[in-house]
Scaffold this motif. Sequence first.
Motif, PDB file in Angstrom:
ATOM      1  N   ALA A  57      52.752 -83.809 -23.495  1.00  0.00           N
ATOM      2  CA  ALA A  57      54.215 -84.146 -24.249  1.00  0.00           C
ATOM      3  C   ALA A  57      55.290 -83.886 -23.389  1.00  0.00           C
ATOM      4  CB  ALA A  57      54.177 -83.892 -25.646  1.00  0.00           C
ATOM      5  N   MET A  59      59.236 -83.311 -24.212  1.00  0.00           N
ATOM      6  CA  MET A  59      60.209 -83.059 -25.214  1.00  0.00           C
ATOM      7  C   MET A  59      61.446 -82.656 -24.808  1.00  0.00           C
ATOM      8  SD  MET A  59      57.936 -82.279 -28.505  1.00  0.00           S
ATOM      9  CE  MET A  59      59.062 -82.904 -29.603  1.00  0.00           C
ATOM     10  N   ALA A 225      53.467 -84.290 -30.919  1.00  0.00           N
ATOM     11  CA  ALA A 225      53.334 -83.400 -29.728  1.00  0.00           C
ATOM     12  C   ALA A 225      52.025 -82.324 -30.417  1.00  0.00           C
ATOM     13  CB  ALA A 225      54.444 -82.390 -29.671  1.00  0.00           C
ATOM     14  N   THR A 228      48.554 -82.944 -28.400  1.00  0.00           N
ATOM     15  CA  THR A 228      48.717 -82.931 -27.128  1.00  0.00           C
ATOM     16  C   THR A 228      48.012 -81.634 -26.582  1.00  0.00           C
ATOM     17  OG1 THR A 228      50.881 -82.227 -26.553  1.00  0.00           O
ATOM     18  CG2 THR A 228      50.624 -84.480 -26.768  1.00  0.00           C
ATOM     19  N   VAL A 231      53.072 -79.128 -24.094  1.00  0.00           N
ATOM     20  CA  VAL A 231      54.524 -79.659 -24.151  1.00  0.00           C
ATOM     21  C   VAL A 231      55.351 -79.077 -23.171  1.00  0.00           C
ATOM     22  CG1 VAL A 231      56.446 -80.265 -25.629  1.00  0.00           C
ATOM     23  CG2 VAL A 231      54.191 -79.747 -26.721  1.00  0.00           C
ATOM     24  N   VAL A 251      56.577 -76.102 -32.014  1.00  0.00           N
ATOM     25  CA  VAL A 251      57.411 -77.216 -31.218  1.00  0.00           C
ATOM     26  C   VAL A 251      58.701 -77.424 -31.935  1.00  0.00           C
ATOM     27  CG1 VAL A 251      57.614 -79.558 -30.968  1.00  0.00           C
ATOM     28  CG2 VAL A 251      55.538 -78.443 -30.258  1.00  0.00           C
TER      29      VAL A 251
END
Length: 262
Positions: A57, A59, A225, A228, A231, A251
Motif C-alpha cells: 500500500a 499512503m 492497508a 497488505t 505500507v 497505520v
Amino acid sequence: MLGARSRNKPPGAPIGVDPSRTAVRLTRVTKRYGRGPDAAAALDDVSTSIAAGGFTAVMGPSGSGKSTFLHCAAGLDRPTSGTVQLGGQVLGELDEKRLTRFRRTRVGFVFQAFNLLPSLTVEQNITLPLRLAGAGTDHDSVHGVTAAVGLTGLLDRRPSQLSGGQQQRVAIARALITRPEVIFADEPTGALDPDTADGILTLLRRAVTDLHQTVVMVTHDPVAAQRTDQVLFLAEGRLVRRVESPSAAEVTSVMTELRRSR
Ligand SMILES: Nc1ncnc2c1ncn2[C@@H]1O[C@H](COP(=O)(O)OP(=O)(O)OP(=O)(O)O)[C@@H](O)[C@H]1O
C-alpha cells in the motif's frame, strides 16, 4: 532488507529493498510540475524497491505524492529525474510507442472509477489488453480469470448492467489477464461501500497469495492497508516510513503523526 517495522530514513536512502526479487525499483526519482525555481516537487528524491509477489500500500496525507508515485512507477508519467525499473526494464529507455506497448503487456491497472469501456461486454473488456497487444484470447485463461474473480455467467453483460463491485471485478480480471509484472491500483475501493470494498480487497489479496501477482495500491483507508504486506508512507513528496504487516491501528497512528507534522 530493512528489518524494522517502521523507521525514519535520510533523504535518498532506499526503503523496502529486497534485491533478490524486485518488481519495481525507483532510484532517486523526482517529479516536478511546472518550470523554474518555484516548480513544486510532487515527488522528491524517492528511492525504493518493491519486492515481487507482495501486496504494497502507498499512503500519505492529501497532496503527499501518492498518485504521482503510482504514475511514475507504472510508466504512466515520466519522472523529471531519476530512474524507474519495472520487471527489469528501465522505463526511461523506452520511447512513447514502446512504453505504451510495455504498459499494455506487462502492467495491469485498476482505478477507482473502474474505467471500463461501456460499449463492450464484460468478456470484451477483460480481453481488451490481449487484443490491443495483438495476442490471441485463449478461452481457458479467460475462463480461469473470470472464475477467479467471480464473474462466471456475467460475460455477455455491459458494464451498465453491473453493480460497482462487479465492475471493479471486471477491471481486476482485465488487469490479471496478461499476468503482468505488477498490478497498480489507485484507490480501488474508494467508490465502493464497505462490504463490497472488503470483497475487492479479498480478491486483490488472493491475486497476490494464490496467483503470485505483485500489487501496489494507493489507498486512504487503514482497513484496506491492513490487508497488505507493507505500507510505504509519503509526506511532502518524500518516502518517510515503511510499515510491514500493518495493523489498521498502526497505520492510523502513522497517518495522524504525518498530518500533525505538516
Ligand atoms: N498535473 C499537475 N500539475 C501541477 N501540480 C500537480 C499535478 N499533479 C499533481 N500536482 C501536485 O503534486 C502534489 C502531489 O499530488 P498527488 O496527486 O500525487 O498527491 P496525492 O497524495 O495522490 O493526493 P490525494 O491524496 O489528494 O489524491 C500536489 O501538491 C499536487 O497539487
